[in-house]
Scaffold this active site. Structure first.
Site, PDB file in Angstrom:
ATOM      1  N   CYS A 103      14.083 -26.684  10.085  1.00 21.67           N
ATOM      2  CA  CYS A 103      12.858 -26.306   9.390  1.00 21.67           C
ATOM      3  C   CYS A 103      12.852 -27.067   8.058  1.00 21.67           C
ATOM      4  CB  CYS A 103      12.920 -24.791   9.198  1.00 21.67           C
ATOM      5  SG  CYS A 103      11.587 -24.116   8.244  1.00 21.67           S
ATOM      6  N   CYS A 110       4.937 -24.399  -3.593  1.00 16.49           N
ATOM      7  CA  CYS A 110       3.693 -24.567  -2.825  1.00 16.49           C
ATOM      8  C   CYS A 110       2.515 -24.131  -3.683  1.00 16.49           C
ATOM      9  CB  CYS A 110       3.744 -23.740  -1.543  1.00 16.49           C
ATOM     10  SG  CYS A 110       2.302 -24.010  -0.490  1.00 16.49           S
ATOM     11  N   CYS A 337      11.571 -17.167   7.827  1.00 16.32           N
ATOM     12  CA  CYS A 337      10.234 -17.606   7.416  1.00 16.32           C
ATOM     13  C   CYS A 337       9.788 -16.906   6.151  1.00 16.32           C
ATOM     14  CB  CYS A 337       9.202 -17.201   8.473  1.00 16.32           C
ATOM     15  SG  CYS A 337       9.200 -18.222   9.885  1.00 16.32           S
TER      16      CYS A 337
HETATM   17  N1  SAH Z   1       2.751 -23.888   4.562  1.00 17.90           N
HETATM   18  C1  SAH Z   1       2.787 -23.892   5.948  1.00 17.90           C
HETATM   19  C2  SAH Z   1       4.194 -24.001   6.517  1.00 17.90           C
HETATM   20  C3  SAH Z   1       5.272 -23.240   5.823  1.00 17.90           C
HETATM   21  S1  SAH Z   1       5.268 -21.513   6.005  1.00 17.90           S
HETATM   22  C4  SAH Z   1       2.101 -22.663   6.499  1.00 17.90           C
HETATM   23  O1  SAH Z   1       1.796 -21.772   5.728  1.00 17.90           O
HETATM   24  O2  SAH Z   1       1.816 -22.643   7.680  1.00 17.90           O
HETATM   25  C5  SAH Z   1       5.901 -21.310   7.645  1.00 17.90           C
HETATM   26  C6  SAH Z   1       5.502 -19.990   8.303  1.00 17.90           C
HETATM   27  O3  SAH Z   1       6.179 -18.882   7.689  1.00 17.90           O
HETATM   28  C7  SAH Z   1       4.008 -19.706   8.174  1.00 17.90           C
HETATM   29  O4  SAH Z   1       3.452 -19.258   9.377  1.00 17.90           O
HETATM   30  C8  SAH Z   1       4.005 -18.627   7.144  1.00 17.90           C
HETATM   31  O5  SAH Z   1       2.836 -17.901   7.206  1.00 17.90           O
HETATM   32  C9  SAH Z   1       5.250 -17.843   7.492  1.00 17.90           C
HETATM   33  N2  SAH Z   1       5.673 -16.928   6.431  1.00 17.90           N
HETATM   34  C10 SAH Z   1       5.514 -17.072   5.107  1.00 17.90           C
HETATM   35  N3  SAH Z   1       5.999 -15.986   4.453  1.00 17.90           N
HETATM   36  C11 SAH Z   1       6.483 -15.148   5.382  1.00 17.90           C
HETATM   37  C12 SAH Z   1       7.149 -13.888   5.330  1.00 17.90           C
HETATM   38  N4  SAH Z   1       7.410 -13.280   4.167  1.00 17.90           N
HETATM   39  N5  SAH Z   1       7.522 -13.331   6.481  1.00 17.90           N
HETATM   40  C13 SAH Z   1       7.301 -13.963   7.679  1.00 17.90           C
HETATM   41  N6  SAH Z   1       6.701 -15.146   7.780  1.00 17.90           N
HETATM   42  C14 SAH Z   1       6.290 -15.742   6.656  1.00 17.90           C
HETATM   43 FE1  SF4 Z   2       2.573 -22.309   1.037  1.00 17.86          FE
HETATM   44 FE2  SF4 Z   2       3.958 -20.168   1.805  1.00 17.86          FE
HETATM   45 FE3  SF4 Z   2       1.305 -20.210   2.045  1.00 17.86          FE
HETATM   46 FE4  SF4 Z   2       2.799 -21.767   3.652  1.00 17.86          FE
HETATM   47  S1  SF4 Z   2       2.800 -19.543   3.600  1.00 17.86           S
HETATM   48  S2  SF4 Z   2       0.937 -22.339   2.539  1.00 17.86           S
HETATM   49  S3  SF4 Z   2       4.483 -22.285   2.225  1.00 17.86           S
HETATM   50  S4  SF4 Z   2       2.450 -20.282   0.109  1.00 17.86           S
END
Ligand code: SAH
Ligand code: SF4
Length: 345
Positions: A103, A110, A337
């Site tokens: 990953c 961000c 995640c």
């Molecule tokens: N910025 C991109 C990729 C990084 S986040 C995006 O938002 O898609 C990768 C994944 O982790 C995304 O689906 C995001 O929604 C999820 N994610 C973020 N915070 C999380 C949390 N606290 N618990 C579970 N998944 C989470």
């Molecule tokens: Fe950025 Fe986290 Fe939102 Fe993905 S889920 S766009 S990493 S702030």
């Protein structure tokens, strides 16, 4: 200024050598040495002194520096890197049968500020350059070779670490071209997935510019009002426009779009939410990944009970949408995640 070797494609290197009256075959030797064999030391093989001098004068070989490693009980590995500017980023190696998915981070922090995400809370530092993205893969491979010999097989790449990949479109694209190159790492296009929160300017360029890698959309709610509470850029780029532009993508044979759905207790986990997701995605080439919310220090949301997650999946089943409940790996070292935040390491 020197160019980053680890962000230079085979074709560009070859052309540069040709334009400087050097043997273009050295491009193949160099890519083989640094990407296939993944050697850090200078290439000792059959390259003329003149070419070596040219490469030294024109390229740097900088990579993010591996600063610390956290290993979870389930063998997930969180790698923390320091960039040359001092910023820190993270990658996560997720194990399955002595093979790994990596990953990757595409930015330090961000800018999207999603309310459920530890990276979003951290704020935006800067976008990564392609060699800093590729470097996470190479250094993770070397770490595996040194620490888990025989397991240095990273077969899948997901852009799901820190950052919004489509907010750093060009460098992410360049890194994918390096990953895909058959002269180097040779990773299959179906093994790479870019996840986006729905950053429309990037989606609009996808068809024309991005190599044929997989796309995942962080959906999280089919209702604009709720989605905006979770993902603030939904206000600027509402879901309908995002879905329309995804529907317009040309998919390869057997290619699907993954929709990630974060399940938050008492917020978006009700049966009505599931039915709306079902109606939104029914008939599309879609997979759904249900991700129970991963808490982090100070988070305002809670994870729903497993039973709620199962009911949600059952409802999606009735719409014939293939749905997976994603298990949480690495949460004991904040590697799951949404738990990535380098301001606390
Ligand atoms: N910025 C991109 C990729 C990084 S986040 C995006 O938002 O898609 C990768 C994944 O982790 C995304 O689906 C995001 O929604 C999820 N994610 C973020 N915070 C999380 C949390 N606290 N618990 C579970 N998944 C989470
Ligand atoms: Fe950025 Fe986290 Fe939102 Fe993905 S889920 S766009 S990493 S702030």
């Amino acid at each position: 200024m020197k160019k980053a070797f680890y962000a230079t494609s085979f074709d560009d290197l070859r052309e540069l050598l040709l334009n400087n009256n050097l043997n273009p075959h050295a491009a193949s030797t160099l890519h083989n040495w640094h990407f296939k064999k993944k050697k850090v030391e200078a290439c000792p093989e059959n390259i003329s002194l003149k070419t070596k001098g040219f490469v030294n004068d024109n390229f740097h070989f900088h990579l993010p520096k591996l600063e610390s490693v956290l290993q979870s009980e389930d063998r997930t590995v969180k790698l923390i890197f320091k960039l040359t500017c001092g910023q820190k980023i993270e990658s996560v190696l997720i194990p399955f049968n002595k093979k790994y998915t990596i990953c990757l981070s595409s930015q330090a922090g961000c800018a999207m500020k999603c309310s459920f995400c530890f990276t979003g809370v951290q704020g935006f530092k800067r976008s990564l350059l392609a060699h800093e993205i590729v470097g996470q893969y190479l250094e993770a491979w070397r770490w595996l070779k040194q620490n888990r010999l025989g397991e240095e097989r990273i077969l899948n790449i997901v852009f799901m670490g820190q950052g919004e990949p489509l907010h750093n479109f060009n460098e992410v694209k360049k890194s994918c071209e390096i990953f895909l190159s058959t002269h180097g790492l040779s990773i299959g296009s179906q093994k790479i997935t870019i996840s986006t929160s729905g950053y429309l300017p990037g989606l609009k360029k996808w068809n024309k510019e991005m190599p044929p890698v997989n796309l995942a959309l962080s959906l999280h709610s089919p209702f604009d009002e709720k989605r905006t509470q979770l993902i603030p850029i939904n206000k600027k780029y509402p879901l309908k426009g995002v879905i329309n532009s995804i529907d317009a993508l040309k998919l390869q044979k057997k290619q699907f779009i993954t929709y990630e759905y974060l399940l938050i207790y008492d917020f978006n986990d009700a049966q009505i939410d599931a039915h709306e997701v079902g109606q939104l995605l029914a008939g599309k080439r879609a997979y759904v990944n249900l991700i129970p919310f991963n808490p982090f220090p100070g988070s305002q949301y809670k994870r729903p009970p497993l039973q709620t997650v199962k009911v949600f999946k059952k409802i999606l089943d009735t719409y014939k949408i293939p749905t997976l409940i994603r298990d949480t790996k690495g949460d004991d070292v904040l590697a799951a995640c949404g738990q990535l935040n380098t301001s606390i390491n």
